[in-house]
Scaffold this motif. Sequence first.
Motif, PDB file in Angstrom:
ATOM      1  N   MET A   1       3.504  15.552   0.651  1.00  0.00           N
ATOM      2  CA  MET A   1       2.080  15.739   0.855  1.00  0.00           C
ATOM      3  C   MET A   1       1.883  16.718   2.003  1.00  0.00           C
ATOM      4  SD  MET A   1      -0.674  12.873   1.815  1.00  0.00           S
ATOM      5  CE  MET A   1      -1.911  12.853   0.584  1.00  0.00           C
ATOM      6  N   HIS A   2       1.019  17.681   1.834  1.00  0.00           N
ATOM      7  CA  HIS A   2       0.763  18.721   2.825  1.00  0.00           C
ATOM      8  C   HIS A   2      -0.516  18.384   3.586  1.00  0.00           C
ATOM      9  CE1 HIS A   2      -0.520  22.673   4.304  1.00  0.00           C
ATOM     10  NE2 HIS A   2       0.783  22.856   4.454  1.00  0.00           N
ATOM     11  N   THR A   3      -0.432  18.387   4.916  1.00  0.00           N
ATOM     12  CA  THR A   3      -1.597  18.098   5.743  1.00  0.00           C
ATOM     13  C   THR A   3      -2.098  19.390   6.367  1.00  0.00           C
ATOM     14  OG1 THR A   3      -0.608  15.983   6.288  1.00  0.00           O
ATOM     15  CG2 THR A   3      -2.426  16.704   7.664  1.00  0.00           C
ATOM     16  N   THR A   4      -3.380  19.621   6.283  1.00  0.00           N
ATOM     17  CA  THR A   4      -3.941  20.817   6.894  1.00  0.00           C
ATOM     18  C   THR A   4      -4.352  20.520   8.324  1.00  0.00           C
ATOM     19  OG1 THR A   4      -6.174  20.307   6.213  1.00  0.00           O
ATOM     20  CG2 THR A   4      -4.844  21.603   4.668  1.00  0.00           C
ATOM     21  N   ILE A   5      -4.553  21.583   9.077  1.00  0.00           N
ATOM     22  CA  ILE A   5      -4.980  21.427  10.464  1.00  0.00           C
ATOM     23  C   ILE A   5      -6.308  20.682  10.536  1.00  0.00           C
ATOM     24  CG2 ILE A   5      -5.785  22.697  12.492  1.00  0.00           C
ATOM     25  CD1 ILE A   5      -3.684  24.799  11.898  1.00  0.00           C
ATOM     26  N   ALA A   6      -7.184  20.940   9.583  1.00  0.00           N
ATOM     27  CA  ALA A   6      -8.521  20.337   9.618  1.00  0.00           C
ATOM     28  C   ALA A   6      -8.478  18.819   9.523  1.00  0.00           C
ATOM     29  CB  ALA A   6      -9.378  20.903   8.499  1.00  0.00           C
ATOM     30  N   THR A   7      -7.456  18.260   8.887  1.00  0.00           N
ATOM     31  CA  THR A   7      -7.414  16.807   8.727  1.00  0.00           C
ATOM     32  C   THR A   7      -6.499  16.129   9.744  1.00  0.00           C
ATOM     33  OG1 THR A   7      -5.627  16.948   7.121  1.00  0.00           O
ATOM     34  CG2 THR A   7      -7.897  16.946   6.265  1.00  0.00           C
ATOM     35  N   GLN A   8      -5.809  16.902  10.554  1.00  0.00           N
ATOM     36  CA  GLN A   8      -4.934  16.288  11.551  1.00  0.00           C
ATOM     37  C   GLN A   8      -5.763  15.691  12.680  1.00  0.00           C
ATOM     38  OE1 GLN A   8      -2.303  19.358  12.833  1.00  0.00           O
ATOM     39  NE2 GLN A   8      -0.910  19.066  11.120  1.00  0.00           N
ATOM     40  N   THR A   9      -5.304  14.580  13.198  1.00  0.00           N
ATOM     41  CA  THR A   9      -5.963  13.973  14.345  1.00  0.00           C
ATOM     42  C   THR A   9      -5.156  14.312  15.595  1.00  0.00           C
ATOM     43  OG1 THR A   9      -4.708  11.945  14.019  1.00  0.00           O
ATOM     44  CG2 THR A   9      -6.899  12.049  13.020  1.00  0.00           C
ATOM     45  N   PRO A  10      -5.801  14.275  16.748  1.00  0.00           N
ATOM     46  CA  PRO A  10      -5.074  14.569  17.975  1.00  0.00           C
ATOM     47  C   PRO A  10      -3.932  13.581  18.179  1.00  0.00           C
ATOM     48  CG  PRO A  10      -7.426  14.218  18.395  1.00  0.00           C
ATOM     49  CD  PRO A  10      -7.173  13.947  16.961  1.00  0.00           C
ATOM     50  N   ARG A  11      -2.903  14.016  18.872  1.00  0.00           N
ATOM     51  CA  ARG A  11      -1.743  13.146  19.107  1.00  0.00           C
ATOM     52  C   ARG A  11      -2.103  11.903  19.905  1.00  0.00           C
ATOM     53  NH1 ARG A  11       3.218  17.339  20.031  1.00  0.00           N
ATOM     54  NH2 ARG A  11       2.066  19.005  19.075  1.00  0.00           N
ATOM     55  N   PHE A  12      -2.984  12.088  20.870  1.00  0.00           N
ATOM     56  CA  PHE A  12      -3.416  10.920  21.629  1.00  0.00           C
ATOM     57  C   PHE A  12      -4.852  11.135  22.094  1.00  0.00           C
ATOM     58  CE2 PHE A  12      -2.524  13.519  25.284  1.00  0.00           C
ATOM     59  CZ  PHE A  12      -3.270  12.974  26.315  1.00  0.00           C
ATOM     60  N   ARG A  13      -5.543  10.059  22.263  1.00  0.00           N
ATOM     61  CA  ARG A  13      -6.897  10.077  22.822  1.00  0.00           C
ATOM     62  C   ARG A  13      -6.900   9.120  23.987  1.00  0.00           C
ATOM     63  NH1 ARG A  13     -10.407  14.039  21.373  1.00  0.00           N
ATOM     64  NH2 ARG A  13     -10.927  13.928  19.204  1.00  0.00           N
ATOM     65  N   LEU A  14      -7.528   9.534  25.053  1.00  0.00           N
ATOM     66  CA  LEU A  14      -7.680   8.633  26.185  1.00  0.00           C
ATOM     67  C   LEU A  14      -8.691   7.550  25.823  1.00  0.00           C
ATOM     68  CD1 LEU A  14      -7.939  11.247  29.073  1.00  0.00           C
ATOM     69  CD2 LEU A  14      -6.024   9.702  28.646  1.00  0.00           C
ATOM     70  N   THR A  15      -8.402   6.347  26.217  1.00  0.00           N
ATOM     71  CA  THR A  15      -9.387   5.278  26.044  1.00  0.00           C
ATOM     72  C   THR A  15     -10.539   5.564  27.016  1.00  0.00           C
ATOM     73  OG1 THR A  15      -8.410   3.892  27.761  1.00  0.00           O
ATOM     74  CG2 THR A  15      -7.565   3.607  25.497  1.00  0.00           C
ATOM     75  N   PRO A  16     -11.693   4.981  26.796  1.00  0.00           N
ATOM     76  CA  PRO A  16     -12.807   5.228  27.720  1.00  0.00           C
ATOM     77  C   PRO A  16     -12.453   4.912  29.182  1.00  0.00           C
ATOM     78  CG  PRO A  16     -13.634   4.227  25.723  1.00  0.00           C
ATOM     79  CD  PRO A  16     -12.125   4.212  25.620  1.00  0.00           C
ATOM     80  N   ARG A  17     -11.766   3.825  29.413  1.00  0.00           N
ATOM     81  CA  ARG A  17     -11.391   3.467  30.781  1.00  0.00           C
ATOM     82  C   ARG A  17     -10.397   4.481  31.368  1.00  0.00           C
ATOM     83  NH1 ARG A  17      -9.942  -2.502  32.364  1.00  0.00           N
ATOM     84  NH2 ARG A  17     -12.187  -2.522  32.483  1.00  0.00           N
ATOM     85  N   ALA A  18      -9.409   4.876  30.580  1.00  0.00           N
ATOM     86  CA  ALA A  18      -8.430   5.860  31.050  1.00  0.00           C
ATOM     87  C   ALA A  18      -9.108   7.200  31.300  1.00  0.00           C
ATOM     88  CB  ALA A  18      -7.302   6.010  30.031  1.00  0.00           C
TER      89      ALA A  18
END
Length: 178
Positions: A1-18
């Motif tokens: 399955m090929h994933t495009t840049i548009a559907t990729q999610t960021p590697r990590f997201r900071l939590t609101p507290r972080a």
Amino acid sequence: MHTTIATQTPRFRLTPRARKSVVAVHVVSSVGWLGITAANLVLLVVGLTTADPARQHAALLAMAMVGETLLIPVSLAAFTSGLVLSLGTKWGLFRHWWVVVKFALTLIAVVLTPLSSVPGLRDLAAAVSATPAGQLTDTGEFAVGLLSAGCVSSAMYLTCVVLTAFKPGGRTRFARRR
């Protein structure tokens, strides 16, 4: 399955507290960096304009002590926290022009601080220490470089503040492709 840049999610997201914690570190270190630079400019101007050798020596040595001790760690804290915020939030590092410009200005300042400002402060402190107590230090060779560095640094930091407040420039090509 090929994933495009548009559907990729960021590697990590900071939590609101972080995110709030990193924002606090970023604001404190960035304001501290600007404050150190402003204080050093004031001390340099005092050192250049006073006719009192004791006042000159005190101002220039205080400038060197503060700069040598704090400039590198505070600049690295501002740079690192800004990088973490850009990578861990919706802003991204290369999605918005204001972030790209702010990152570039901060990177330049972080590199130049240990290469030019701190050695200049050390040389100035050595010149003051070698000057007899009742005599003014000849600051000619140091004054122009340190004054220029302080003015350029202040302009760069204030530009970063304006960029953060107004977020001008829109999205980069990288963000538009996504």
